[in-house]
Write a protein that holds these residues in place. Structure first.
Motif, PDB file in Angstrom:
ATOM      1  N   TYR A  95       0.831  -1.206   0.000  1.00  0.00           N
ATOM      2  CA  TYR A  95       0.000   0.000   0.000  1.00  0.00           C
ATOM      3  C   TYR A  95       0.869   1.261   0.000  1.00  0.00           C
ATOM      4  O   TYR A  95       0.631   2.207  -0.762  1.00  0.00           O
ATOM      5  N   GLU A  96       1.898   1.275   0.848  1.00  0.00           N
ATOM      6  CA  GLU A  96       2.743   2.458   0.969  1.00  0.00           C
ATOM      7  C   GLU A  96       3.514   2.738  -0.328  1.00  0.00           C
ATOM      8  O   GLU A  96       3.645   3.889  -0.751  1.00  0.00           O
ATOM      9  N   SER A 164      12.484  -3.731   4.256  1.00  0.00           N
ATOM     10  CA  SER A 164      11.407  -3.197   3.406  1.00  0.00           C
ATOM     11  C   SER A 164      11.005  -1.805   3.861  1.00  0.00           C
ATOM     12  O   SER A 164      10.814  -0.890   3.043  1.00  0.00           O
ATOM     13  N   PHE A 165      10.863  -1.639   5.196  1.00  0.00           N
ATOM     14  CA  PHE A 165      10.480  -0.325   5.721  1.00  0.00           C
ATOM     15  C   PHE A 165      11.581   0.713   5.449  1.00  0.00           C
ATOM     16  O   PHE A 165      11.303   1.887   5.191  1.00  0.00           O
ATOM     17  N   LEU A 166      12.864   0.254   5.535  1.00  0.00           N
ATOM     18  CA  LEU A 166      13.979   1.156   5.263  1.00  0.00           C
ATOM     19  C   LEU A 166      13.951   1.616   3.801  1.00  0.00           C
ATOM     20  O   LEU A 166      14.124   2.799   3.507  1.00  0.00           O
ATOM     21  N   ILE A 167      13.674   0.676   2.863  1.00  0.00           N
ATOM     22  CA  ILE A 167      13.562   1.036   1.436  1.00  0.00           C
ATOM     23  C   ILE A 167      12.395   1.996   1.226  1.00  0.00           C
ATOM     24  O   ILE A 167      12.483   2.953   0.451  1.00  0.00           O
ATOM     25  N   GLY A 168      11.304   1.750   1.965  1.00  0.00           N
ATOM     26  CA  GLY A 168      10.143   2.637   1.877  1.00  0.00           C
ATOM     27  C   GLY A 168      10.481   4.042   2.333  1.00  0.00           C
ATOM     28  O   GLY A 168      10.076   5.038   1.719  1.00  0.00           O
ATOM     29  N   GLY A 169      11.260   4.144   3.429  1.00  0.00           N
ATOM     30  CA  GLY A 169      11.650   5.457   3.940  1.00  0.00           C
ATOM     31  C   GLY A 169      12.515   6.216   2.954  1.00  0.00           C
ATOM     32  O   GLY A 169      12.340   7.429   2.752  1.00  0.00           O
ATOM     33  N   ILE A 170      13.465   5.498   2.325  1.00  0.00           N
ATOM     34  CA  ILE A 170      14.322   6.135   1.315  1.00  0.00           C
ATOM     35  C   ILE A 170      13.480   6.615   0.129  1.00  0.00           C
ATOM     36  O   ILE A 170      13.694   7.705  -0.411  1.00  0.00           O
ATOM     37  N   SER A 171      12.520   5.797  -0.284  1.00  0.00           N
ATOM     38  CA  SER A 171      11.645   6.165  -1.410  1.00  0.00           C
ATOM     39  C   SER A 171      10.834   7.411  -1.088  1.00  0.00           C
ATOM     40  O   SER A 171      10.627   8.278  -1.949  1.00  0.00           O
ATOM     41  N   VAL A 189       4.056   6.429  11.719  1.00  0.00           N
ATOM     42  CA  VAL A 189       3.751   5.914  13.064  1.00  0.00           C
ATOM     43  C   VAL A 189       4.400   4.550  13.257  1.00  0.00           C
ATOM     44  O   VAL A 189       4.942   4.244  14.334  1.00  0.00           O
ATOM     45  N   LEU A 190       4.348   3.738  12.220  1.00  0.00           N
ATOM     46  CA  LEU A 190       4.952   2.410  12.310  1.00  0.00           C
ATOM     47  C   LEU A 190       6.465   2.511  12.500  1.00  0.00           C
ATOM     48  O   LEU A 190       7.060   1.749  13.284  1.00  0.00           O
ATOM     49  N   PHE A 191       7.113   3.441  11.798  1.00  0.00           N
ATOM     50  CA  PHE A 191       8.549   3.671  11.996  1.00  0.00           C
ATOM     51  C   PHE A 191       8.850   4.000  13.455  1.00  0.00           C
ATOM     52  O   PHE A 191       9.788   3.473  14.065  1.00  0.00           O
TER      53      PHE A 191
END
Length: 668
Positions: A95-96, A164-171, A189-191
């Motif tokens: 989703y993100e 995955s969350f780290l890649i999402g943050g960079i994106s 919030v999840l971070f």
């Protein structure tokens, strides 16, 4: 994966509270009508996964603390719980990433073009992670106060999720200018929660509240997903479809009007040229008759459009007078025979003998209703017969007419019957494109029938013919039919001066030609200014015919200025093409003495001349009905009335058949 708190009871209590609260949230969400967009699909999965995860975490607390008794169940529940975390996290990541790149066309196009490949890679990565979760080592801790699990299986869950969350943050950082940040609040919030979870895990693994934290993220997402008001969307969709349908109807109507109007215009223009170039008097008269017929057809088309406009504007009125019904039916029959022309069609008419000589109702609209249906039968019947039957039930204070028109024409398919009463529509438009018609006749007919409190029914067999049944209520005449006695004071208007005011020279010529038949002394003015100038120069006129739509100074403005001239008292008649219902009243209210519509009807013109020039004064004898012969309340026909009419019709038809058989036997 770690589970823990200060005590087992407090940990389980927090899960139960989260579960109850989130079940309520889920009920509210799923009960509410939603749009079928990507956001709602993903959020629906997260809600379901989250509720399952809460139940699994409750099981983890219980079965770890009783693992000696439930070794296999404990193993299954804990690994399923780790599976839940993987699936929930990957769903949120999908989703993100959709939110991050939804406005980046380049990336979106690339992903769409390689959609299958990315799906295969993602599913393979997910299955690999879940496989490692199932086979990796998993240990449990329980000391009476804290309960949690640990080992390689928990690391398998944490590592891919964190990557995955780290890649999402960079994106997010790279595409921050093109992202709807509101929709990424759950991600932020999840971070924050994951960072807090890592710190707590370092201090004491027993204080990790995984599922309540994920529940919080899921709850926050409830307010950030794109879920527009479904009711509004449905209304907009309905409005859009209605507008598109109206636009198509308008286009079809304009196309139909182009054909229908050009057909008589072609005859008018072509035959007029022939008249202009011909020296044969007989041929000129014949062509002139055809021009008149084509002009009447064109006028009929325009009147149809005006009628439907009057009905939609609720301006159509029921004007009731005394009339002879049989004479009316015979007049309609004559019109129908003319329209049949050279077609091999027998028109069979039967009017019940018990129809009263005089009825009270709207004669004009009754004639229009029957003529429209008969004309429709003639159009769609090539050979065979058309039956025109009228019967009635005579009650104490009313007459219930049943008018049946049957033909052996093309017939109508069952799914097309309702369509024939729609404006600008005809059944099987593609097959009937060669038949003239605007698609207004039956729409007007149905509206008029219902306005008069009646009903119209259609029975048809495709390929064999149709039967139209009309039920209408009329009243008995409470007096003799109104008659007019004309006191002939003048037989000529030879000394009367008439001024025709119109900016169109051709209109002046037409009006002058018509007026010349009354031996009037005709003058003209091409503008309101010219008319005022003539009056101010003491030119005297007995009547003025004033066009309304004129440039610079309209007919109404000219009227007002003429009224301001001293000793001006000449009758002024509005002469206009504005023939909508209620316009005559409007023009009389602003000061005109009377109203004439274009094209000029000679009978109406004579009435106006009689009124304004005091030539022939009509005296109405006191033989009118007690009711005011204008607008009346109409009582709708009931089903009982229809049943009685059907019985009466059956009897009449039986008598008619019996009489025909007797005549046939006598002939033999």
């Amino acid at each position: 994966m770690f589970l823990g708190c200060d005590s087992v009871i407090i940990g389980m209590t927090s899960i139960v509270v989260s579960l109850i609260y989130f079940i309520i949230v889920a009920i509210i969400y799923f009960k509410k009508e939603r749009t079928k967009n990507f956001d709602n699909k993903m959020y629906s999965l997260l809600v379901i996964f989250n509720i399952i995860g809460l139940f699994l975490e409750l099981g983890c607390y219980y079965y770890v603390s009783h693992r000696e008794s439930y070794l296999i169940i404990n193993e299954i529940v804990n690994r399923l719980f780790l599976t839940y975390i993987v699936v929930w996290s990957f769903t949120l990541i999908i989703y993100e990433f959709k939110v991050i790149y939804e406005n980046n066309k380049k990336v979106t196009n690339y992903l769409n073009s390689h959609k299958k490949l990315f799906n295969v890679v993602f599913i393979a990565f997910l299955l690999l992670t879940l496989g490692l979760v199932m086979i990796s080592d998993l240990q449990y801790f329980y000391d009476g106060k804290f309960v949690y699990s640990y080992g390689d299986a928990t690391n398998v869950v944490f590592i891919p999720c964190m990557v995955s969350f780290l890649i999402g943050g960079i994106s997010i950082f790279i595409n921050k200018k093109n992202i709807n940040m509101k929709k990424l609040i759950p991600f932020f919030v999840l971070f924050l929660i994951l960072g807090l979870a890592l710190v707590i895990r370092f201090v004491n693994p027993g204080y990790l509240y995984i599922t309540p934290m994920l529940t919080l993220v899921t709850f926050i997402m409830f307010f950030t997903i794109e879920n527009p008001d479904v009711k509004m969307i449905n209304q907009l969709e309905y409005a859009k479809n209605t507008a598109e349908k109206a636009n198509r109807a308008k286009s079809d109507f304009l196309s139909s009007m182009s054909h229908e109007i050009r057909t008589p215009l072609n005859a008018i223009v072509g035959l007029s040229e022939c008249i202009k170039n011909s020296d044969d008097i007989e041929e000129i008269h014949e062509d002139a008759n055809d021009v008149v017929m084509a002009s009447n057809n064109l006028l009929e088309i325009v009147n149809g459009i005006l009628d439907i406009s009057k009905i939609e504007a609720d301006k159509m009125e029921i004007i009731e007078t005394n009339y002879n019904p049989v004479e009316l039916f015979e007049e309609i029959t004559t019109i129908a025979k003319t329209r049949i022309g050279e077609k091999e069609i027998d028109l069979i008419c039967h009017f019940a003998e018990d129809i009263p000589n005089t009825l009270y109702g709207d004669k004009g609209k009754l004639k229009q209703i029957i003529t429209n249906v008969l004309s429709n039968a003639v159009k769609y019947t090539e050979e065979g017969h058309i039956k025109f039957n009228v019967s009635c039930i005579n009650e104490r204070d009313k007459i219930n007419l049943q008018i049946i028109i049957t033909d052996t024409g093309r017939g109508i398919k069952p799914d097309q019957i309702d369509k024939i009463f729609n404006k600008f529509e005809r059944a099987e438009e593609d097959k009937n494109s060669t038949i003239e018609g605007t698609g207004l006749g039956l729409a007007i007919t149905k509206s008029l029938v219902e306005m008069m409190g009646g009903k119209i029914l259609v029975h048809s067999t495709y390929g064999e013919g149709s039967k139209f049944t009309i039920f209408l209520e009329q009243k008995y005449s409470k007096g003799e039919e109104k008659t007019k006695v004309v006191k002939d004071e003048r037989v000529s208007y030879r000394d009367k001066r008439v001024l025709v005011v119109d900016d169109n020279k051709l209109n002046i010529k037409v009006a002058s030609k018509v007026l010349s038949e009354f031996e009037l002394n005709i003058h003209s003015a091409d503008s309101g200014f010219s008319a005022i100038e003539k009056i101010e120069n003491n030119e005297h006129y007995d009547i003025i015919f004033m066009d309304i739509m004129m440039p610079k100074m309209s007919g109404v403005e000219t009227l007002k200025k003429l009224k301001q001239i001293d000793n001006f008292n000449t009758p002024i008649v509005a002469l206009t093409a504005d023939a909508m219902e209620g316009k005559s009243t409007k023009y009389i209210e602003v000061g005109f003495n009377d109203y004439l519509s274009k094209p000029i009807n000679k009978e109406e013109l004579k009435r106006v001349l009689d009124k304004c020039l005091n030539g022939n004064i009509e005296i109405e004898e006191e033989k009118t009905p007690e009711e005011d012969p204008h607008i009346h309340r109409v009582i709708p026909i009931t089903d009982e009335d229809i049943e009685m009419l059907n019985k009466k019709l059956a009897e009449d038809l039986a008598k008619q058949k019996e009489q025909e058989e007797r005549e046939k036997n006598n002939t033999n």
